[in-house]
Write an enzyme that holds these catalytic residues in place. Structure first.
Site, PDB file in Angstrom:
ATOM      1  N   ILE A  12       0.842  -1.201   0.000  1.00 43.89           N
ATOM      2  CA  ILE A  12       0.000   0.000   0.000  1.00 43.89           C
ATOM      3  C   ILE A  12       0.879   1.254   0.000  1.00 43.89           C
ATOM      4  CG2 ILE A  12      -1.863   1.224   1.200  1.00 43.89           C
ATOM      5  CD1 ILE A  12      -2.593  -1.549   2.466  1.00 43.89           C
ATOM      6  N   SER A 124      -7.269  -1.167  10.383  1.00 41.70           N
ATOM      7  CA  SER A 124      -7.868  -2.241   9.587  1.00 41.70           C
ATOM      8  C   SER A 124      -9.299  -2.484  10.026  1.00 41.70           C
ATOM      9  CB  SER A 124      -7.049  -3.519   9.816  1.00 41.70           C
ATOM     10  OG  SER A 124      -7.735  -4.632   9.318  1.00 41.70           O
ATOM     11  N   THR A 126     -10.345  -5.134  10.600  1.00 40.59           N
ATOM     12  CA  THR A 126     -10.259  -6.220  11.581  1.00 40.59           C
ATOM     13  C   THR A 126     -10.629  -5.740  12.988  1.00 40.59           C
ATOM     14  OG1 THR A 126      -8.893  -8.121  12.193  1.00 40.59           O
ATOM     15  CG2 THR A 126      -7.778  -6.022  12.139  1.00 40.59           C
ATOM     16  N   TYR A 148      -2.637  -9.805  15.735  1.00 36.09           N
ATOM     17  CA  TYR A 148      -2.465  -8.761  14.712  1.00 36.09           C
ATOM     18  C   TYR A 148      -3.550  -7.689  14.876  1.00 36.09           C
ATOM     19  CZ  TYR A 148      -3.201  -6.315  10.331  1.00 36.09           C
ATOM     20  OH  TYR A 148      -3.416  -5.326   9.406  1.00 36.09           O
ATOM     21  N   LYS A 152      -3.538  -3.377  16.000  1.00 36.32           N
ATOM     22  CA  LYS A 152      -4.210  -2.235  15.353  1.00 36.32           C
ATOM     23  C   LYS A 152      -5.113  -1.523  16.358  1.00 36.32           C
ATOM     24  CE  LYS A 152      -2.252  -2.671  11.451  1.00 36.32           C
ATOM     25  NZ  LYS A 152      -1.212  -1.714  11.105  1.00 36.32           N
ATOM     26  N   TYR A 176      -8.800   0.203   6.754  1.00 32.35           N
ATOM     27  CA  TYR A 176      -8.876  -0.336   5.395  1.00 32.35           C
ATOM     28  C   TYR A 176      -9.744  -1.589   5.392  1.00 32.35           C
ATOM     29  CZ  TYR A 176      -4.143   1.858   5.136  1.00 32.35           C
ATOM     30  OH  TYR A 176      -3.050   2.673   5.215  1.00 32.35           O
TER      31      TYR A 176
HETATM   32  P1  NAD Z   1       3.413  -4.633   3.509  1.00 36.64           P
HETATM   33  O1  NAD Z   1       3.963  -5.724   4.350  1.00 36.64           O
HETATM   34  O2  NAD Z   1       3.505  -4.752   2.036  1.00 36.64           O
HETATM   35  O3  NAD Z   1       4.041  -3.226   3.952  1.00 36.64           O
HETATM   36  C1  NAD Z   1       4.442  -2.976   5.278  1.00 36.64           C
HETATM   37  C2  NAD Z   1       5.858  -2.461   5.191  1.00 36.64           C
HETATM   38  O4  NAD Z   1       6.321  -2.154   6.507  1.00 36.64           O
HETATM   39  C3  NAD Z   1       6.843  -3.471   4.609  1.00 36.64           C
HETATM   40  O5  NAD Z   1       7.551  -2.849   3.564  1.00 36.64           O
HETATM   41  C4  NAD Z   1       7.756  -3.839   5.772  1.00 36.64           C
HETATM   42  O6  NAD Z   1       9.067  -4.125   5.342  1.00 36.64           O
HETATM   43  C5  NAD Z   1       7.673  -2.581   6.614  1.00 36.64           C
HETATM   44  N1  NAD Z   1       7.928  -2.751   8.053  1.00 36.64           N
HETATM   45  C6  NAD Z   1       7.371  -3.620   8.926  1.00 36.64           C
HETATM   46  N2  NAD Z   1       7.839  -3.400  10.165  1.00 36.64           N
HETATM   47  C7  NAD Z   1       8.716  -2.357  10.075  1.00 36.64           C
HETATM   48  C8  NAD Z   1       9.503  -1.673  11.009  1.00 36.64           C
HETATM   49  N3  NAD Z   1       9.518  -2.006  12.310  1.00 36.64           N
HETATM   50  N4  NAD Z   1      10.284  -0.652  10.588  1.00 36.64           N
HETATM   51  C9  NAD Z   1      10.299  -0.302   9.281  1.00 36.64           C
HETATM   52  N5  NAD Z   1       9.563  -0.916   8.348  1.00 36.64           N
HETATM   53  C10 NAD Z   1       8.773  -1.940   8.739  1.00 36.64           C
HETATM   54  O7  NAD Z   1       1.885  -4.448   3.949  1.00 36.64           O
HETATM   55  P2  NAD Z   1       0.745  -3.549   3.299  1.00 36.64           P
HETATM   56  O8  NAD Z   1      -0.289  -4.471   2.776  1.00 36.64           O
HETATM   57  O9  NAD Z   1       1.317  -2.516   2.425  1.00 36.64           O
HETATM   58  O10 NAD Z   1       0.152  -2.898   4.616  1.00 36.64           O
HETATM   59  C11 NAD Z   1       0.531  -1.620   5.075  1.00 36.64           C
HETATM   60  C12 NAD Z   1      -0.152  -1.364   6.413  1.00 36.64           C
HETATM   61  O11 NAD Z   1      -1.558  -1.464   6.254  1.00 36.64           O
HETATM   62  C13 NAD Z   1       0.232  -2.379   7.501  1.00 36.64           C
HETATM   63  O12 NAD Z   1       0.325  -1.694   8.726  1.00 36.64           O
HETATM   64  C14 NAD Z   1      -0.949  -3.312   7.513  1.00 36.64           C
HETATM   65  O13 NAD Z   1      -1.122  -3.932   8.764  1.00 36.64           O
HETATM   66  C15 NAD Z   1      -2.089  -2.375   7.194  1.00 36.64           C
HETATM   67  N6  NAD Z   1      -3.247  -3.055   6.583  1.00 36.64           N
HETATM   68  C16 NAD Z   1      -3.056  -3.814   5.454  1.00 36.64           C
HETATM   69  C17 NAD Z   1      -4.142  -4.465   4.894  1.00 36.64           C
HETATM   70  C18 NAD Z   1      -3.964  -5.325   3.673  1.00 36.64           C
HETATM   71  O14 NAD Z   1      -4.859  -6.105   3.365  1.00 36.64           O
HETATM   72  N7  NAD Z   1      -2.876  -5.242   2.927  1.00 36.64           N
HETATM   73  C19 NAD Z   1      -5.419  -4.342   5.469  1.00 36.64           C
HETATM   74  C20 NAD Z   1      -5.567  -3.541   6.597  1.00 36.64           C
HETATM   75  C21 NAD Z   1      -4.470  -2.891   7.151  1.00 36.64           C
HETATM   76  C1  UD1 Z   2      -7.650 -11.250   6.138  1.00 32.63           C
HETATM   77  C2  UD1 Z   2      -7.309 -11.227   7.598  1.00 32.63           C
HETATM   78  C3  UD1 Z   2      -7.609  -9.843   8.148  1.00 32.63           C
HETATM   79  C4  UD1 Z   2      -6.833  -8.781   7.368  1.00 32.63           C
HETATM   80  C5  UD1 Z   2      -7.215  -8.918   5.885  1.00 32.63           C
HETATM   81  C6  UD1 Z   2      -6.481  -7.974   5.008  1.00 32.63           C
HETATM   82  C7  UD1 Z   2      -7.645 -13.529   8.378  1.00 32.63           C
HETATM   83  C8  UD1 Z   2      -8.484 -14.428   9.226  1.00 32.63           C
HETATM   84  N1  UD1 Z   2      -8.086 -12.243   8.293  1.00 32.63           N
HETATM   85  O1  UD1 Z   2      -9.008 -10.902   6.004  1.00 32.63           O
HETATM   86  O2  UD1 Z   2      -7.251  -9.749   9.512  1.00 32.63           O
HETATM   87  O3  UD1 Z   2      -7.155  -7.493   7.834  1.00 32.63           O
HETATM   88  O4  UD1 Z   2      -6.918 -10.263   5.461  1.00 32.63           O
HETATM   89  O5  UD1 Z   2      -5.128  -8.342   4.899  1.00 32.63           O
HETATM   90  O6  UD1 Z   2      -6.624 -13.928   7.853  1.00 32.63           O
HETATM   91  N2  UD1 Z   2     -10.552 -17.093   0.885  1.00 32.63           N
HETATM   92  C9  UD1 Z   2     -10.698 -18.319   0.255  1.00 32.63           C
HETATM   93  N3  UD1 Z   2      -9.581 -18.970  -0.164  1.00 32.63           N
HETATM   94  C10 UD1 Z   2      -8.317 -18.484   0.020  1.00 32.63           C
HETATM   95  C11 UD1 Z   2      -8.174 -17.223   0.671  1.00 32.63           C
HETATM   96  C12 UD1 Z   2      -9.316 -16.561   1.106  1.00 32.63           C
HETATM   97  O7  UD1 Z   2     -11.819 -18.798   0.079  1.00 32.63           O
HETATM   98  O8  UD1 Z   2      -7.341 -19.136  -0.355  1.00 32.63           O
HETATM   99  C13 UD1 Z   2     -11.760 -16.347   1.328  1.00 32.63           C
HETATM  100  C14 UD1 Z   2     -11.844 -16.060   2.805  1.00 32.63           C
HETATM  101  O9  UD1 Z   2     -12.493 -17.109   3.475  1.00 32.63           O
HETATM  102  C15 UD1 Z   2     -12.647 -14.755   2.822  1.00 32.63           C
HETATM  103  C16 UD1 Z   2     -12.220 -14.058   1.515  1.00 32.63           C
HETATM  104  O10 UD1 Z   2     -11.703 -15.089   0.677  1.00 32.63           O
HETATM  105  O11 UD1 Z   2     -14.015 -15.002   2.741  1.00 32.63           O
HETATM  106  C17 UD1 Z   2     -11.155 -12.995   1.701  1.00 32.63           C
HETATM  107  O12 UD1 Z   2     -10.052 -13.559   2.408  1.00 32.63           O
HETATM  108  P1  UD1 Z   2      -8.705 -12.734   2.661  1.00 32.63           P
HETATM  109  O13 UD1 Z   2      -8.228 -12.165   1.375  1.00 32.63           O
HETATM  110  O14 UD1 Z   2      -7.769 -13.628   3.398  1.00 32.63           O
HETATM  111  O15 UD1 Z   2      -9.137 -11.513   3.553  1.00 32.63           O
HETATM  112  P2  UD1 Z   2      -9.957 -11.518   4.952  1.00 32.63           P
HETATM  113  O16 UD1 Z   2     -10.296 -12.872   5.404  1.00 32.63           O
HETATM  114  O17 UD1 Z   2     -11.069 -10.562   4.804  1.00 32.63           O
END
Ligand code: NAD
Ligand code: UD1
Length: 337
Positions: A12, A124, A126, A148, A152, A176
């Site tokens: 992101i 998140s 979550t 996790y 958050k 998000y």
């Molecule tokens: P990502 O893992 O691609 O990016 C996170 C980055 O943080 C990585 O580049 C990692 O190297 C860096 N990092 C971790 N710990 C660190 C530290 N102590 N110091 C410096 N760098 C550090 O993940 P993302 O999907 O881009 O997510 C970004 C943020 O959004 C995260 O906080 C994640 O929890 C949150 N988030 C992500 C999702 C998702 O589905 N991707 C959903 C909800 C929230």
């Molecule tokens: C997961 C995390 C959540 C996190 C979010 C974004 C878990 C339990 N929850 O959410 O904390 O904030 O990712 O990173 O891991 N699915 C399948 N087959 C697969 C993978 C997923 O059927 O191989 C289904 C899941 O059951 C769900 C949907 O696809 O219904 C989305 O899954 P996923 O992408 O893992 O996201 P979340 O479960 O919403």
């Protein structure tokens, strides 16, 4: 504005860096590269013609963060840095609490020494836990089901308390929903290590032949087709949401919470079928038992962000599926291929 992106080399963060640079802001990245590659930022530079300096370092280390603020005048921070694998957080809770909470606290401590008061935090959906009432609104009760999620939730608490104690602070908590997709160029995207846990990267690897089929986790949920429903949001829409949040935060103080989602739920089978149609290929799948810890349905009430940030998601599911595959196709082994 000069904006520090912690974790800015990640999925992101790199898309947000691109949006900020294109909007004329300066970007500095602090990332320990634990889950990312500097190649993402090299490609951001290639796409924008502008450089975002990368400092390879840990956000939990006060000396490192101080050094960054000494080196650059910073107007605002977007705090992406964090570990995010739910399963790993259950197995190694301390690793998650230490990394994710220390990073938030170190920033809170260092920023005011350099008169930097604006912070946008990656929270998140979550944190809504097992709420049954949909769509989820920012004022609904919260609570989590895994370490996790608690990192958050606790970070939100810490930021809220710090802002209450210091009226000059302006913090935005962005919850998000499910970010998927990639920049339309296919040059930057999501590059998970190992076998993906999340749905879209898994589907992409099935499409590329790396994995042979998708397992659909349960078809007995109380949903339209029995499979889980989520609020998938294009990562570029999400990135643009950060720009809107920054513009909002610099004019105010206090704490605000916003959902970043589309407000529309799609099922696992909706994703499979849209991916197949958008990209003209087949995704073999089998139905397996539910994944422990999964909820049936999760989607946002996205009106608050629309009203106050003047932001809403613009890209549809077709674009999300097309762009995810475009990235995967061009980068079958991610950034290190
Ligand atoms: P990502 O893992 O691609 O990016 C996170 C980055 O943080 C990585 O580049 C990692 O190297 C860096 N990092 C971790 N710990 C660190 C530290 N102590 N110091 C410096 N760098 C550090 O993940 P993302 O999907 O881009 O997510 C970004 C943020 O959004 C995260 O906080 C994640 O929890 C949150 N988030 C992500 C999702 C998702 O589905 N991707 C959903 C909800 C929230
Ligand atoms: C997961 C995390 C959540 C996190 C979010 C974004 C878990 C339990 N929850 O959410 O904390 O904030 O990712 O990173 O891991 N699915 C399948 N087959 C697969 C993978 C997923 O059927 O191989 C289904 C899941 O059951 C769900 C949907 O696809 O219904 C989305 O899954 P996923 O992408 O893992 O996201 P979340 O479960 O919403």
């Amino acid at each position: 504005m000069r904006v520090l992106l912690t974790g800015g080399a990640g999925y992101i963060g790199s898309h947000t860096a691109l949006c900020l640079l294109q909007a004329g802001h300066d970007v500095i990245v602090l990332d320990n590269l634990d889950n990312s590659s500097p190649e993402s930022l090299r490609r951001v530079q290639e796409l924008t013609g502008k450089q975002a300096p990368l400092i390879v370092g840990d956000c939990t280390d006060e000396k490192t963060v101080t050094r960054v603020f000494e080196q650059y005048p910073i107007d605002a921070v977007i705090h992406f840095a964090g570990l995010k694998a739910v399963g790993e957080s259950v197995a190694k809770p301390l690793k998650y609490y230490q990394n994710n909470l220390d990073a938030t606290m170190v920033l809170c401590k260092v920023m005011p020494k350099y008169n930097c008061n604006v912070l946008v935090f990656s929270s998140s959906a979550t944190v809504y836990g097992t709420n049954q009432e949909m769509p989820l609104r920012e004022d609904f009760p919260t609570g989590c089901t895994n370490p996790y999620g608690w990192t958050k939730w606790i970070s939100e608490r810490i930021l809220t308390d710090v802002a209450a104690a210091d009226p000059t602070r302006s913090f935005i908590l962005l919850r998000y929903f499910n970010p998927i997709g990639a920049h339309e160029s296919g040059r930057i995207g999501e590059d998970p290590a190992g076998i993906p846990n999340n749905l879209m990267p898994f589907i992409c690897q099935v499409a590329s032949g790396k994995l042979d089929h998708l397992r659909v986790f349960g078809d007995d949920y109380p949903t339209r087709d029995g499979t889980g429903e989520r609020d998938y949001i294009h990562v570029m829409d999400l990135a643009e949401g950060h720009l809107a949040a920054l513009e909002y935060a610099i004019k105010r103080s206090g704490v605000e919470i916003f959902n970043l989602g589309t407000g529309t739920p799609y099922s696992v089978l909706d994703i499979v079928h849209t991916f197949e149609q958008a990209n003209d290929l087949k995704i073999p799948y089998e139905i397996t038992p539910r994944r422990p810890g999964d909820i049936a349905v999760c989607y946002a009430d996205a009106t608050r962000a629309k009203e106050l940030l003047h932001w809403e998601a613009k890209r549809d599911l077709n674009a999300m599926c097309r762009d995810a595959w475009n990235w995967q196709k061009q980068n079958p082994r991610g950034y290190n291929g």
